[in-house]
Motif scaffolding. Sequence first.
Motif, short mmCIF file in Angstrom:
data_model
loop_
_atom_site.label_atom_id
_atom_site.label_comp_id
_atom_site.label_asym_id
_atom_site.label_seq_id
_atom_site.Cartn_x
_atom_site.Cartn_y
_atom_site.Cartn_z
N MET A 36 0.85 -1.20 0.00
CA MET A 36 0.00 0.00 0.00
C MET A 36 0.88 1.23 0.00
O MET A 36 1.69 1.43 0.89
N ARG A 64 -0.28 4.51 -0.21
CA ARG A 64 -0.92 5.70 0.35
C ARG A 64 -1.56 5.39 1.70
O ARG A 64 -2.18 4.33 1.86
N ILE A 98 -4.37 5.40 4.54
CA ILE A 98 -5.83 5.44 4.49
C ILE A 98 -6.29 6.31 5.65
O ILE A 98 -6.32 5.88 6.81
N GLU A 99 -6.61 7.53 5.33
CA GLU A 99 -6.98 8.51 6.35
C GLU A 99 -7.74 9.63 5.67
O GLU A 99 -7.95 9.63 4.46
N ILE A 128 -13.51 9.67 4.94
CA ILE A 128 -13.73 8.34 4.37
C ILE A 128 -15.23 8.03 4.43
O ILE A 128 -15.73 7.52 5.44
N ALA A 153 -10.79 8.63 0.75
CA ALA A 153 -10.84 7.18 0.59
C ALA A 153 -12.31 6.80 0.65
O ALA A 153 -13.17 7.63 1.00
N PRO A 167 -7.79 5.50 -2.14
CA PRO A 167 -7.83 4.13 -1.60
C PRO A 167 -9.27 3.68 -1.34
O PRO A 167 -10.13 4.49 -1.01
N VAL A 218 -11.32 0.74 0.97
CA VAL A 218 -11.30 -0.34 1.95
C VAL A 218 -12.63 -1.07 1.87
O VAL A 218 -13.67 -0.47 1.57
N ASP A 273 -7.59 -1.76 -1.15
CA ASP A 273 -6.34 -1.31 -0.54
C ASP A 273 -6.19 -1.81 0.89
O ASP A 273 -5.07 -1.89 1.40
N LEU A 296 -5.82 0.91 9.86
CA LEU A 296 -7.01 1.74 10.09
C LEU A 296 -7.82 1.19 11.25
O LEU A 296 -8.02 -0.02 11.36
N THR A 343 -15.14 9.31 9.50
CA THR A 343 -15.78 8.27 8.70
C THR A 343 -17.16 7.93 9.25
O THR A 343 -17.51 6.78 9.42
#
Length: 313
Positions: free
Chosen positions: A1, A3, A5-6, A9, A41, A75, A77, A102, A167, A212
């Motif tokens: 990965m 990048r 993941i933040e 989202i 993301a 990304p 998820v 991702d 994450l 998120t």
Amino acid sequence: MSRPIEGIIPVMLTPFDDDNRIDYGGLERLIEWYLAHGADALFAVAQSSEMQFLSLEERAALGRFVVERVAGRVPVVVSGHVSDDLHGQVQELTAAVDSGADAVVLVTNHLDPHRRGSEAFLGNLELLLKRLPADVPLGLYECPAPYRRLLSDAELSACVDSGRFVLLKDVSCDLATVERRVALAAGSPLAVVNANAAIAFDAMKAGSRGFTGVFTNFHPDLYQWLRTSGARHPALAEEVNTFCVLSAVSESLGYPALAKLYHQRLGTFKSIHSRAVSYDIRERHWALDEVLDRIAAGTQAMRDRIAQATTAA
């Protein structure tokens, strides 16, 4: 990965047509709407996606579709982790891996389905980690259904120490807990991302690496502005934050069908059909369209204020 993941989202909706089939045209329009409104993301096949009401075949197809249509722009998820037995969980998580996501997200309550505590949680986690490819980044989600299973500090530390997790979708809804978890994950790849709108801005200021929550389906760009620019405009940020907090209270009015109605009004979806909400939300929640009118108008007003502040700066 490559990048992290933040950031902002969105927890993705799953549109259905009136015949209860996944509306892939609506889903494609939804993906583009998220990306046009500040998503960093996307979280596919989550509770907001009605994952508990999708077959394994549908969950697999949904994850693949989102990954393919996003095409690396941000990304993605994927979860779909809804079984309690290990065999079913391996099938579900393997389908998520095969989507090309991702990261693949494990739901904490299914790691301890009988509420037996840390020994059961860590034992089940160890078994799954052995069955999943070591090179696939993983996430954790404290999904509220069938019960909200929060991680202990020791459990979170074990996940951090494994080096497999990137994450945590934090559903503690408690700022002090978010702050403590941020400290526990410091220096690791694991991003603690809060999911509660009431503390979203304060959590980001305290080190949560984004937001998120379900209202990323209404105005993700407002949360993005709070994250990236709120500190430079403190008075306006308080207004935007207050609007976001109060808007999110309407989640109780039939979400996710509520969000589907919002997107139907935007032209994203043709139908507001939901498998998770079996009743007529307009009949049960009186004056619902008027509530959405206010949210839409308030969202636009906040966007206009932000544009003015940006121009003035």
